[in-house]
Motif scaffolding. Structure first.
Motif, PDB file in Angstrom:
ATOM      1  N   ARG A  74      49.605  25.014  53.570  1.00 27.27           N
ATOM      2  CA  ARG A  74      48.556  24.210  52.927  1.00 27.27           C
ATOM      3  C   ARG A  74      49.083  23.357  51.771  1.00 27.27           C
ATOM      4  O   ARG A  74      48.418  22.398  51.371  1.00 27.27           O
ATOM      5  CB  ARG A  74      47.440  25.121  52.405  1.00 27.27           C
ATOM      6  N   GLY A  75      50.232  23.713  51.222  1.00 23.87           N
ATOM      7  CA  GLY A  75      50.791  22.941  50.121  1.00 23.87           C
ATOM      8  C   GLY A  75      50.111  23.165  48.785  1.00 23.87           C
ATOM      9  O   GLY A  75      50.312  22.392  47.842  1.00 23.87           O
ATOM     10  N   VAL A  76      49.281  24.217  48.670  1.00 27.89           N
ATOM     11  CA  VAL A  76      48.565  24.480  47.424  1.00 27.89           C
ATOM     12  C   VAL A  76      49.269  25.577  46.629  1.00 27.89           C
ATOM     13  O   VAL A  76      49.978  26.415  47.192  1.00 27.89           O
ATOM     14  CB  VAL A  76      47.102  24.887  47.691  1.00 27.89           C
ATOM     15  N   ARG A  77      49.052  25.559  45.318  1.00 25.45           N
ATOM     16  CA  ARG A  77      49.657  26.548  44.430  1.00 25.45           C
ATOM     17  C   ARG A  77      48.677  27.687  44.155  1.00 25.45           C
ATOM     18  O   ARG A  77      47.491  27.453  43.952  1.00 25.45           O
ATOM     19  CB  ARG A  77      50.097  25.882  43.123  1.00 25.45           C
ATOM     20  N   LEU A  78      49.220  28.902  44.120  1.00 17.12           N
ATOM     21  CA  LEU A  78      48.426  30.091  43.798  1.00 17.12           C
ATOM     22  C   LEU A  78      47.900  29.969  42.368  1.00 17.12           C
ATOM     23  O   LEU A  78      48.662  29.675  41.446  1.00 17.12           O
ATOM     24  CB  LEU A  78      49.297  31.340  43.946  1.00 17.12           C
ATOM     25  N   VAL A  91      40.706  34.114  42.623  1.00 16.49           N
ATOM     26  CA  VAL A  91      42.046  33.564  42.867  1.00 16.49           C
ATOM     27  C   VAL A  91      41.896  32.492  43.932  1.00 16.49           C
ATOM     28  O   VAL A  91      41.257  32.719  44.972  1.00 16.49           O
ATOM     29  CB  VAL A  91      43.029  34.656  43.328  1.00 16.49           C
ATOM     30  N   THR A  92      42.482  31.323  43.698  1.00 10.56           N
ATOM     31  CA  THR A  92      42.318  30.191  44.610  1.00 10.56           C
ATOM     32  C   THR A  92      43.665  29.498  44.828  1.00 10.56           C
ATOM     33  O   THR A  92      44.684  29.898  44.263  1.00 10.56           O
ATOM     34  CB  THR A  92      41.307  29.173  44.037  1.00 10.56           C
ATOM     35  N   GLY A  93      43.651  28.434  45.610  1.00 12.37           N
ATOM     36  CA  GLY A  93      44.800  27.559  45.773  1.00 12.37           C
ATOM     37  C   GLY A  93      44.427  26.164  45.301  1.00 12.37           C
ATOM     38  O   GLY A  93      43.344  25.670  45.618  1.00 12.37           O
ATOM     39  N   VAL A  94      45.298  25.519  44.532  1.00 14.18           N
ATOM     40  CA  VAL A  94      45.006  24.174  44.005  1.00 14.18           C
ATOM     41  C   VAL A  94      46.134  23.212  44.357  1.00 14.18           C
ATOM     42  O   VAL A  94      47.302  23.605  44.474  1.00 14.18           O
ATOM     43  CB  VAL A  94      44.795  24.187  42.467  1.00 14.18           C
ATOM     44  N   THR A  95      45.774  21.951  44.498  1.00 20.73           N
ATOM     45  CA  THR A  95      46.765  20.922  44.813  1.00 20.73           C
ATOM     46  C   THR A  95      47.424  20.355  43.564  1.00 20.73           C
ATOM     47  O   THR A  95      48.512  19.797  43.643  1.00 20.73           O
ATOM     48  CB  THR A  95      46.103  19.770  45.586  1.00 20.73           C
ATOM     49  N   ASN A  96      46.785  20.498  42.410  1.00 17.51           N
ATOM     50  CA  ASN A  96      47.317  19.969  41.153  1.00 17.51           C
ATOM     51  C   ASN A  96      48.561  20.756  40.728  1.00 17.51           C
ATOM     52  O   ASN A  96      48.480  21.945  40.417  1.00 17.51           O
ATOM     53  CB  ASN A  96      46.241  20.039  40.069  1.00 17.51           C
ATOM     54  N   GLY A  97      49.701  20.096  40.679  1.00 20.94           N
ATOM     55  CA  GLY A  97      50.938  20.780  40.326  1.00 20.94           C
ATOM     56  C   GLY A  97      51.135  20.989  38.851  1.00 20.94           C
ATOM     57  O   GLY A  97      52.050  21.712  38.435  1.00 20.94           O
ATOM     58  N   ASP A  98      50.295  20.386  38.006  1.00 24.45           N
ATOM     59  CA  ASP A  98      50.491  20.442  36.553  1.00 24.45           C
ATOM     60  C   ASP A  98      49.594  21.457  35.855  1.00 24.45           C
ATOM     61  O   ASP A  98      49.637  21.571  34.632  1.00 24.45           O
ATOM     62  CB  ASP A  98      50.236  19.058  35.939  1.00 24.45           C
TER      63      ASP A  98
END
Length: 240
Positions: free
Chosen positions: A66-70, A86-93
């Motif tokens: 999915r390319g998302v961060r824990l 707890v989710t997955g987010v696309t924002n890398g910052d």
């Protein structure tokens, strides 16, 4: 982006783990600035040659499929356990996607900079809220055939539901390698099935635990501050 830090017996490197976490908790804004500076230092390769994921390192994990961060935050589930979501987010910052690698609950304490081996039992402590990545038999909020994943405990103290086994194909977890995290109590794998939430966390991905092995259950470090032992710690002397 990976920064490696050599631990020592004195000075900022030796005390960094406790200082870094305390600094964030006591002053959120300054902590975020400090974390951003440390993350940006990765481009400088200030300590070269370390390829291992190590104890007390601060990492972001990205789901391969999915390319998302824990990710976690002070938002509780409205169903199931009611614990911190707890989710997955696309924002890398986002600073809320950092996790600290620690020894498993009830397991021997690992030393700062110790390599994490395939098969090791670890906890992932959420950096900003100090709760542990956790699972149990509650049903996931959207994917009914999966079980819920939450953040649990206070100050890093939780229970056996916080224990995850590192599953990989080599002897050691390398920072360039994807791994699976198997929940020890239920034998399910940390995964991202693909469902997304509505308000108040619209667009964030559901993170669950499930028995199926697929790319959705593969995770790799993408941003990290890695600790490595210094020469004294590698000299064969035990730490008291």
């Amino acid at each position: 982006r990976v920064t490696t830090v050599t631990t020592g017996s004195s000075g900022i490197n030796a005390e960094y783990g406790e200082y870094f976490q305390h600094y964030y908790i006591t002053n959120n804004l300054r902590g975020m600035m400090w974390l951003a500076i440390l993350s940006s230092l990765a481009y400088l390769n200030i300590a070269a040659g370390n390829e291992m994921v190590t104890c007390t390192s601060v990492i972001k994990l990205q789901n391969v499929q999915r390319g998302v961060r824990l990710h976690s935050h002070e938002v509780k589930y409205g169903s199931g356990s009611g614990q911190q979501s707890v989710t997955g987010v696309t924002n890398g910052d986002d600073v809320n996607s950092y996790w600290v690698i620690k020894n498993g609950s009830g397991k021997p304490q690992c030393r700062r900079g110790d390599e994490i081996k395939c098969g090791d039992i670890i906890r992932l402590q959420h950096f900003t809220t100090q709760r542990n990545l956790h699972s149990h038999t509650f049903t996931a909020p959207m994917t009914g055939s999966h079980q819920e994943v939450s953040a649990f405990g206070e100050g890093g103290e939780g229970d056996d539901g916080d224990n995850w086994q590192v599953v990989c194909s080599s002897d050691i977890w390398y920072k360039t390698s994807a791994v699976r995290l198997r929940h020890v109590v239920t034998s399910k794998y940390l995964t991202v099935p693909g469902q997304t939430f509505g308000r108040p966390i619209a667009g964030q991905y559901e993170v669950t635990a499930h028995g199926t092995i697929s790319d959705a259950s593969l995770w790799k470090p993408v941003e990290a501050v890695m600790f490595i032992p210094n020469s004294e710690e590698n000299s064969g002397h035990d730490e008291l």
